[in-house]
Structures are given as structure tokens and as C-alpha cells.
Design a protein around this motif. Structure first.
Motif, PDB file in Angstrom:
ATOM      1  N   LEU A 116     -23.486  -1.835 -10.006  1.00 15.27           N
ATOM      2  CA  LEU A 116     -23.362  -3.216  -9.542  1.00 15.27           C
ATOM      3  C   LEU A 116     -24.612  -4.016  -9.886  1.00 15.27           C
ATOM      4  N   LEU A 117     -24.419  -5.205 -10.478  1.00 16.98           N
ATOM      5  CA  LEU A 117     -25.531  -6.107 -10.786  1.00 16.98           C
ATOM      6  C   LEU A 117     -25.786  -7.000  -9.579  1.00 16.98           C
ATOM      7  N   THR A 118     -27.027  -7.047  -9.137  1.00 13.45           N
ATOM      8  CA  THR A 118     -27.357  -7.869  -7.968  1.00 13.45           C
ATOM      9  C   THR A 118     -28.382  -8.936  -8.341  1.00 13.45           C
ATOM     10  N   GLY A 119     -28.328 -10.065  -7.657  1.00 12.16           N
ATOM     11  CA  GLY A 119     -29.326 -11.114  -7.822  1.00 12.16           C
ATOM     12  C   GLY A 119     -29.049 -12.137  -8.897  1.00 12.16           C
ATOM     13  N   LEU A 120     -27.992 -11.945  -9.696  1.00 13.94           N
ATOM     14  CA  LEU A 120     -27.705 -12.901 -10.780  1.00 13.94           C
ATOM     15  C   LEU A 120     -27.433 -14.304 -10.251  1.00 13.94           C
TER      16      LEU A 120
END
Length: 420
Positions: free
Chosen positions: A347-351
Motif C-alpha cells: 500500500l502506498l501512503t502519503g500521496l
């Protein structure tokens, strides 16, 4: 008009974005593209980059004005040739011309023939002979897989055990498959590396501003070679005189030599160079835009990108103008473990917290069933910014990169430090 871009990485995302800013372009398709591109107005098409038949059918159905081929694999599989035979405009070299990237051995022989400065080298197909040559020459030394290896088929060995291990992995363990059945062993060159790309049409050469890529995985240029961990353009500490020398002694002779070889080049010629005490020398040629150099060079283009490509395809003189002031800096977020073993689906976080003034180029991302953006490759994405100085660009961009901090990913913290 409608335009098609072939490929799926950060380079292709940058190409798509620049085409979308062209005044005559209203639709940009990317085949296959990636899910992360969709938020920026790119229409992704589920056709693989080597499927020439399906790509041609799509281009005809959609009345695409022209196609831009991003990666090396479709170029070397003859996608441009197939488009041309179908009466369609495609920007990129033919299969024959793309061999300048497809075979290190061909490139070396070509440079020798046309007196293009490069490192001394020898090519081998037998491990025993290659090992004997290594022991004769000593270290440091450079070992390259002859064929395509996604930017990873190069070992810069500083000790003999490193050199022998790299050779063994390539030739005996077939680490890069067919690509390393033949290897090129060349002398180690000292100096600053930089990338010089140009629009080429036969003997006509239109250079772009230079860039500097960071190939090694870790800070301080440590760790294995990667496809690139970040880049910036221009490169203030490389003298303009040296760049001009490279254009005259490398780019022009290469373009002319390809014509003489019956492999006339039309597309992007990339020269990976090193500034030695004897002047600029070629480390490698590529037959397409570099990645991640494209993400910092194309934003510098002031002329209309679609008009420029269209002019080259029509054998007309293109308008090629680049921004001279300021610095473009790009930093790659990579999957933990890249370029060796790594997991996807993270999971990519902070985008959503990244400033809207920062360009985000997606390389290896996709949406999961819940609509969340997850990783789908080694290099996941690149953040890019523009500032008046490198110090300012680094301050801006690293503040943004921190928002993406996540134990499943990593990035280098020294991108652009040499140019501060």
C-alpha cells in the motif's frame, strides 16, 4: 489530435504528460500504461507493448495521428517497422537501428569503426576465456551483459572476487538469460558520468540539456546497479565546452555512422557518457529516452512536444527549445529490496499529502480491488520539482518525499547533492 504512447513506466508517464500539454493534442492513450497515470488524464489501453498487431489495430480504429514508442523491448522487437509497414507514423528507431542498444558488442564495434571515443573492451562467449582476460587485466574493471537487462546487466568490479562472481553469475548461472550469454569486458574509466539525449533524424541531431542519473541503489553510490534512483537537469558542474565536444565527437558521428551502416536512426539517441581526462567517452548508447532522465529533461522543453515529433516524422525541421535557467530534480521511490528480490502489492501512503505543485510520475503502481494505489514494480514512482538552485530543489523535494515514508519502500537521500 489523438496520440498513442507505448510503454508502462515513469518515462512513458512523463511523455504522456508533455504530449497532453501540446496545443493540438486532446487525447493521449498509453498501452498498457499503469493505473497511477489515469489521474492525470491519460487513457490506459490494455494492450501489451510487444503486441504490434493489436497496437496497430487500435491506432487505426482510433485514428491516432502518431505513436511514440517508449521502451527498448518493443523497439527491438520491430514495433516501429510494423507500424511503418501498416502506413502509420511511429516515432522511434527501426529494429535494425535499435541494435545500438540491443547489443553492447555491436555498439562497441560500431564505435571503433567510426572513431567514437569509448573504453577499450573485448567480447567473450566462453567463461574460461573471459576469466583469463579478467585475471590478465586486473581490477577495477567493468563487465556487461551483451543484451538487454533492464539497466541492471552491468557490474563495476573493484576487487577480483567481485569481478569473478559477476562473470560467473552472467555466463554460468545465466542471471540475465540470453542477454548474458555473451559479455563485454571493458576498462574502468574514471570521471563524472552524465546523460546526453538528442532528437535524431538521419544525420540531423538536436541535442537536449544534459542530465545526471544515480544508478546505484544506495546513498554514496553504493550497492547494485539499478534502472536509476533519481536524476537532475542540467548538470552545473559539467562544463558547457565538454558537452559541446561530446555533441561533435559522439552524437554527430554516431548519427552519420548509422546512416552509413544502413541503419538510419530516427528517434531518441541516448548517450551515457563519462567526462575523463581525455575528454568525453561513451559508456553506453540507448535507442530511446532514458528513465529517470526523461522525467527531468522533458519538463525543460519549451517548444510544443507533439509539433516537434510530428515535424521529425514528416522530415521537417523541428522547433527545439529548452529552458536554460533553474534545476529540475527527480527522486525515485522504490520497493524495499530493489533491484534484487522485492514484494509488490504494498500500500502506498502519503500521496494525497504531496503538494499539487510537485509532479508525480508513476512507474510501477496499480489499483487494488478496494481502489487503493499499491506497488507493482521495483521502481514505484518519481517525484519531480523545479527550483532556481539545487539546494532549493532538494529542500522542497525531500520535504515531500518524507510524506511517503513507509517501511515497504526506500529512496536515496543524496540525489543531486554533488550539484549543490
Amino acid at each position: 489530435m489523438k496520440v498513442l504512447v507505448i510503454g508502462s513506466g515513469g518515462r512513458e508517464h512523463a511523455i504522456c504528460q508533455k504530449l497532453l500539454s501540446s496545443r493540438d493534442v486532446d487525447t493521449v492513450f498509453c498501452a498498457p500504461g499503469n493505473d497511477g497515470m489515469k489521474n492525470s488524464g491519460v487513457h490506459c489501453v490494455d494492450i501489451q507493448e510487444k503486441n504490434a498487431k493489436a497496437l496497430i489495430h487500435f491506432a487505426q480504429e482510433e485514428a491516432v495521428a502518431f505513436t511514440v514508442v517508449g521502451p527498448e523491448i518493443p523497439l527491438l522487437s520491430g514495433v516501429v517497422d510494423a507500424f511503418t509497414e501498416a502506413g502509420l507514423l511511429a516515432f522511434g528507431p527501426t529494429k535494425a537501428a535499435a541494435l545500438i542498444e540491443g547489443s553492447k558488442d555491436f555498439a562497441k564495434q560500431f564505435m571503433q569503426k567510426y572513431a567514437i571515443p569509448t573504453a577499450n573492451s573485448k567480447t567473450f562467449t566462453k567463461y574460461k576465456e573471459a576469466k583469463a582476460y579478467l585475471e590478465e587485466k586486473g581490477v577495477p574493471i567493468v563487465i556487461k551483459a551483451d543484451g538487454l537487462a533492464a539497466g541492471k546487466g552491468v557490474a563495476v568490479a573493484m576487487t577480483m572476487p567481485e569481478a569473478v562472481l559477476a562473470l560467473k553469475e552472467m555466463m554460468l548461472e545465466e542471471r540475465f538469460g540470453e542477454a548474458s550469454q555473451k559479455v563485454v569486458i571493458e576498462e574502468f574509466l574514471e570521471g563524472e558520468e552524465f546523460s546526453l539525449m538528442a532528437f535524431v533524424n538521419g544525420e540531423e541531431v538536436y541535442p537536449m540539456p544534459i542530465a545526471q542519473d544515480h544508478k546505484r541503489a544506495y546513498d554514496g553510490d553504493k550497492g547494485p546497479n539499478t534502472g536509476g534512483m533519481g536524476a537532475y537537469s542540467p548538470v552545473p558542474h559539467i562544463p558547457e565546452k565538454l558537452v559541446e565536444e561530446a555533441i561533435q565527437t559522439i552524437l554527430f558521428p554516431a548519427a552519420k555512422g548509422m546512416v552509413e551502416e544502413g541503419r538510419e536512426f530516427r528517434g531518441i539517441l541516448y548517450a551515457g557518457l563519462i567526462a575523463t581526462n581525455e575528454g568525453p567517452k561513451v559508456i553506453e548508447f540507448n535507442a530511446r529516452f532514458g528513465d529517470p532522465e526523461t522525467q527531468v529533461v522533458l519538463p525543460r522543453l519549451e517548444s510544443d512536444f507533439a509539433e516537434l515529433i510530428f515535424a521529425l516524422l514528416k522530415n521537417e525541421t523541428p522547433d527545439v527549445r529548452f529552458k536554460k535557467a533553474g534545476i529540475h530534480l527527480g527522486i525515485v521511490l522504490a520497493s524495499k529490496g530493489y533491484p534484487e528480490q522485492y514484494e509488490t502489492g504494498q500500500l502506498l501512503t502519503g500521496l494525497d499529502q504531496v503538494s499539487p505543485e510537485i509532479a508525480i510520475y508513476h512507474a510501477g503502481t496499480k489499483l487494488d480491488t478496494a481502489g487503493n494505489l499499491i506497488s507493482n514494480g521495483g521502481r514505484v514512482l518519481l517525484l519531480q520539482t523545479f527550483a532556481n538552485t539545487m539546494k532549493e530543489a532538494r529542500q522542497i523535494l525531500y520535504a515531500e518525499m518524507k510524506k511517503l515514508d513507509n517501511p515497504n519502500f526506500f529512496y536515496r537521500i543524496d540525489i543531486g547533492a554533488k550539484a549543490e
